[in-house]
Scaffold this motif. Structure first.
Motif, PDB file in Angstrom:
ATOM      1  N   LYS A  17       0.852  -1.440   0.089  1.00  0.00           N
ATOM      2  CA  LYS A  17      -0.126   0.188   0.315  1.00  0.00           C
ATOM      3  C   LYS A  17       0.882   1.422   0.024  1.00  0.00           C
ATOM      4  CE  LYS A  17      -3.799   2.381   2.712  1.00  0.00           C
ATOM      5  NZ  LYS A  17      -4.463   2.748   3.531  1.00  0.00           N
ATOM      6  N   VAL A  18       0.588   1.699  -0.937  1.00  0.00           N
ATOM      7  CA  VAL A  18       1.145   3.250  -1.198  1.00  0.00           C
ATOM      8  C   VAL A  18       0.914   4.889  -0.921  1.00  0.00           C
ATOM      9  CG1 VAL A  18       3.189   2.452  -2.751  1.00  0.00           C
ATOM     10  CG2 VAL A  18       1.162   3.765  -3.059  1.00  0.00           C
ATOM     11  N   GLY A  19      -0.675   4.693  -0.569  1.00  0.00           N
ATOM     12  CA  GLY A  19      -1.757   5.808  -0.468  1.00  0.00           C
ATOM     13  C   GLY A  19      -3.148   5.327  -0.306  1.00  0.00           C
ATOM     14  N   GLU A  20      -3.632   6.913   0.027  1.00  0.00           N
ATOM     15  CA  GLU A  20      -5.117   6.361  -0.684  1.00  0.00           C
ATOM     16  C   GLU A  20      -5.681   8.094  -0.891  1.00  0.00           C
ATOM     17  OE1 GLU A  20      -9.114   5.505   2.573  1.00  0.00           O
ATOM     18  OE2 GLU A  20      -6.947   4.374   3.260  1.00  0.00           O
ATOM     19  N   ASP A  21      -6.642   8.142  -1.557  1.00  0.00           N
ATOM     20  CA  ASP A  21      -7.475   9.442  -2.285  1.00  0.00           C
ATOM     21  C   ASP A  21      -8.534   9.432  -1.103  1.00  0.00           C
ATOM     22  OD1 ASP A  21      -9.777   7.726  -2.844  1.00  0.00           O
ATOM     23  OD2 ASP A  21      -8.651   8.518  -5.256  1.00  0.00           O
ATOM     24  N   ASP A  22      -8.499  10.761  -1.417  1.00  0.00           N
ATOM     25  CA  ASP A  22      -9.950  11.858  -0.652  1.00  0.00           C
ATOM     26  C   ASP A  22     -11.125  10.844  -0.487  1.00  0.00           C
ATOM     27  OD1 ASP A  22     -10.077  12.501  -3.473  1.00  0.00           O
ATOM     28  OD2 ASP A  22     -11.206  14.008  -2.490  1.00  0.00           O
ATOM     29  N   GLN A  23     -11.187   9.911  -1.646  1.00  0.00           N
ATOM     30  CA  GLN A  23     -12.905   9.241  -1.679  1.00  0.00           C
ATOM     31  C   GLN A  23     -12.299   7.808  -0.806  1.00  0.00           C
ATOM     32  OE1 GLN A  23     -14.158   8.806  -5.726  1.00  0.00           O
ATOM     33  NE2 GLN A  23     -12.453  10.470  -6.596  1.00  0.00           N
ATOM     34  N   GLY A  24     -11.079   7.639  -1.119  1.00  0.00           N
ATOM     35  CA  GLY A  24     -11.049   6.021   0.320  1.00  0.00           C
ATOM     36  C   GLY A  24     -10.244   5.340  -0.827  1.00  0.00           C
ATOM     37  N   TYR A  33      -4.572   3.041  -3.602  1.00  0.00           N
ATOM     38  CA  TYR A  33      -2.743   2.901  -4.334  1.00  0.00           C
ATOM     39  C   TYR A  33      -1.942   2.025  -3.525  1.00  0.00           C
ATOM     40  CZ  TYR A  33      -5.756   6.636  -6.032  1.00  0.00           C
ATOM     41  OH  TYR A  33      -7.072   6.726  -6.465  1.00  0.00           O
ATOM     42  N   TYR A  34      -1.658   0.904  -4.354  1.00  0.00           N
ATOM     43  CA  TYR A  34      -1.022  -0.321  -4.467  1.00  0.00           C
ATOM     44  C   TYR A  34       0.387  -0.213  -5.447  1.00  0.00           C
ATOM     45  CZ  TYR A  34      -4.136  -2.005  -0.908  1.00  0.00           C
ATOM     46  OH  TYR A  34      -5.097  -2.279  -0.049  1.00  0.00           O
ATOM     47  N   LYS A  63       7.147  -3.666 -10.705  1.00  0.00           N
ATOM     48  CA  LYS A  63       6.847  -2.649 -11.740  1.00  0.00           C
ATOM     49  C   LYS A  63       5.191  -1.860 -11.670  1.00  0.00           C
ATOM     50  CE  LYS A  63       9.248  -0.803 -14.564  1.00  0.00           C
ATOM     51  NZ  LYS A  63      10.180  -0.508 -15.453  1.00  0.00           N
ATOM     52  N   LYS A  64       4.302  -3.449 -11.709  1.00  0.00           N
ATOM     53  CA  LYS A  64       3.323  -3.111 -11.468  1.00  0.00           C
ATOM     54  C   LYS A  64       2.337  -1.968 -10.751  1.00  0.00           C
ATOM     55  CE  LYS A  64       1.808  -7.889 -13.213  1.00  0.00           C
ATOM     56  NZ  LYS A  64       1.309  -8.537 -12.923  1.00  0.00           N
ATOM     57  N   ARG A  65       1.495  -0.750 -10.728  1.00  0.00           N
ATOM     58  CA  ARG A  65       0.970   0.329 -10.093  1.00  0.00           C
ATOM     59  C   ARG A  65      -0.336  -0.202 -10.636  1.00  0.00           C
ATOM     60  NH1 ARG A  65       4.082   5.179 -11.039  1.00  0.00           N
ATOM     61  NH2 ARG A  65       6.071   4.221 -10.563  1.00  0.00           N
ATOM     62  N   TRP A  66      -1.235   0.166  -8.665  1.00  0.00           N
ATOM     63  CA  TRP A  66      -3.167  -0.485  -9.381  1.00  0.00           C
ATOM     64  C   TRP A  66      -4.002   0.335  -8.337  1.00  0.00           C
ATOM     65  CZ3 TRP A  66       0.145  -4.438  -7.938  1.00  0.00           C
ATOM     66  CH2 TRP A  66      -0.447  -5.107  -6.954  1.00  0.00           C
ATOM     67  N   VAL A  67      -5.191   0.126  -8.483  1.00  0.00           N
ATOM     68  CA  VAL A  67      -5.560   0.828  -7.563  1.00  0.00           C
ATOM     69  C   VAL A  67      -7.196   0.321  -7.178  1.00  0.00           C
ATOM     70  CG1 VAL A  67      -7.355   2.621  -9.239  1.00  0.00           C
ATOM     71  CG2 VAL A  67      -7.588   3.006  -6.827  1.00  0.00           C
ATOM     72  N   MET A  68      -7.482  -0.073  -6.108  1.00  0.00           N
ATOM     73  CA  MET A  68      -8.815  -1.209  -5.572  1.00  0.00           C
ATOM     74  C   MET A  68      -9.717   0.335  -4.874  1.00  0.00           C
ATOM     75  SD  MET A  68      -7.793  -3.496  -5.169  1.00  0.00           S
ATOM     76  CE  MET A  68      -8.632  -4.734  -3.883  1.00  0.00           C
ATOM     77  N   ALA A 111      -1.363  10.157 -12.352  1.00  0.00           N
ATOM     78  CA  ALA A 111      -0.096  10.079 -13.343  1.00  0.00           C
ATOM     79  C   ALA A 111       1.065   9.089 -12.614  1.00  0.00           C
ATOM     80  CB  ALA A 111       0.342  11.961 -12.853  1.00  0.00           C
ATOM     81  N   TRP A 112       0.548   8.965 -11.175  1.00  0.00           N
ATOM     82  CA  TRP A 112       1.202   8.327 -10.656  1.00  0.00           C
ATOM     83  C   TRP A 112       1.404   6.522 -11.239  1.00  0.00           C
ATOM     84  CZ3 TRP A 112       0.128   3.376  -7.752  1.00  0.00           C
ATOM     85  CH2 TRP A 112       1.183   2.903  -6.716  1.00  0.00           C
ATOM     86  N   LEU A 113      -0.122   6.267 -11.280  1.00  0.00           N
ATOM     87  CA  LEU A 113      -0.441   5.213 -12.072  1.00  0.00           C
ATOM     88  C   LEU A 113      -0.045   4.643 -12.995  1.00  0.00           C
ATOM     89  CD1 LEU A 113      -4.325   4.729 -11.389  1.00  0.00           C
ATOM     90  CD2 LEU A 113      -2.158   3.074 -10.140  1.00  0.00           C
ATOM     91  N   HIS A 114      -0.420   5.897 -14.338  1.00  0.00           N
ATOM     92  CA  HIS A 114       1.003   5.808 -15.817  1.00  0.00           C
ATOM     93  C   HIS A 114       2.009   5.569 -15.546  1.00  0.00           C
ATOM     94  CE1 HIS A 114      -3.807   5.104 -17.146  1.00  0.00           C
ATOM     95  NE2 HIS A 114      -3.919   5.787 -16.562  1.00  0.00           N
ATOM     96  N   TYR A 115       2.807   6.534 -15.020  1.00  0.00           N
ATOM     97  CA  TYR A 115       4.212   6.728 -14.608  1.00  0.00           C
ATOM     98  C   TYR A 115       4.913   7.949 -15.590  1.00  0.00           C
ATOM     99  CZ  TYR A 115       3.977   0.995 -13.988  1.00  0.00           C
ATOM    100  OH  TYR A 115       3.945   0.108 -13.082  1.00  0.00           O
ATOM    101  N   THR A 116       3.921   8.621 -14.848  1.00  0.00           N
ATOM    102  CA  THR A 116       4.642  10.274 -15.711  1.00  0.00           C
ATOM    103  C   THR A 116       5.131  10.650 -14.588  1.00  0.00           C
ATOM    104  OG1 THR A 116       2.217  10.243 -16.744  1.00  0.00           O
ATOM    105  CG2 THR A 116       3.455  12.343 -16.136  1.00  0.00           C
ATOM    106  N   ILE A 117       4.696  10.222 -13.714  1.00  0.00           N
ATOM    107  CA  ILE A 117       5.667  10.350 -12.297  1.00  0.00           C
ATOM    108  C   ILE A 117       6.203   8.916 -11.324  1.00  0.00           C
ATOM    109  CG2 ILE A 117       4.721  13.258 -11.852  1.00  0.00           C
ATOM    110  CD1 ILE A 117       2.945  12.005  -9.147  1.00  0.00           C
ATOM    111  N   ASP A 118       7.161   9.581 -10.798  1.00  0.00           N
ATOM    112  CA  ASP A 118       7.598   8.519 -10.353  1.00  0.00           C
ATOM    113  C   ASP A 118       7.440   8.526  -8.622  1.00  0.00           C
ATOM    114  OD1 ASP A 118       8.818   7.114 -11.955  1.00  0.00           O
ATOM    115  OD2 ASP A 118      10.916   8.579 -12.073  1.00  0.00           O
ATOM    116  N   GLU A 119       7.027   9.449  -8.236  1.00  0.00           N
ATOM    117  CA  GLU A 119       6.537   9.855  -6.338  1.00  0.00           C
ATOM    118  C   GLU A 119       4.929   9.761  -6.107  1.00  0.00           C
ATOM    119  OE1 GLU A 119       8.275  11.845  -7.742  1.00  0.00           O
ATOM    120  OE2 GLU A 119      10.289  11.377  -7.318  1.00  0.00           O
TER     121      GLU A 119
END
Length: 128
Positions: free
Chosen positions: A29-36, A39-40, A46-51, A67-75
């Motif tokens: 787990k790397v974070g959560e947005d304001d809608q709950g 993100y993992y 290298k896979k990234r996804w959202v639940m 942007a993070w999910l699509h590798y536009t930014i690394d952080e």
């Protein structure tokens, strides 16, 4: 019983059991947005996804997480919060097909009364 079968065989209502198992074994787990939405990233890959929290709708992913999910930014936006400009509006999901959708004046779904033409239009007719 029905909800279990729905979770096993459908992906458009909620995350499948396979996604939950994969996330549990391989996800960090790397974070959560304001809608709950959570993100993992893969622990060893290298896979990234959202639940999604609730309805699975791609337009519910805020721009910074997109942007993070699509590798536009690394952080992640947690590691490096985006700079919010004074003119920026809050992110909204796509409302098309819902009761909150935008309908312009004259639309059958709005008032239904189309504004009168101004007389600057002349219809084309063949051989005229």
């Amino acid at each position: 019983m029905f909800s279990l079968l729905k979770r096993i065989f459908t992906w458009w209502h909620d995350s499948t059991i396979g996604t939950w198992v994969f996330t549990g074994l391989n996800g960090e787990k790397v974070g959560e947005d304001d809608q709950g939405n959570v993100y993992y990233r893969e622990k060893k890959g290298k896979k990234r996804w959202v639940m999604f929290n609730g309805e699975i709708e791609a337009s519910r992913v805020p721009p910074e997480w997109h942007a993070w999910l699509h590798y536009t930014i690394d952080e992640t936006p947690v590691e490096r919060p985006p700079v919010v400009k004074s003119w920026e509006k809050e992110h909204q999901p796509n409302l098309t097909g819902t009761v909150e959708a935008y309908y312009p004046t004259g639309s059958l779904n709005a008032a239904g009364d189309r504004p009168k033409t101004t007389g600057d239009y002349k219809a084309w007719t063949p051989n005229s």
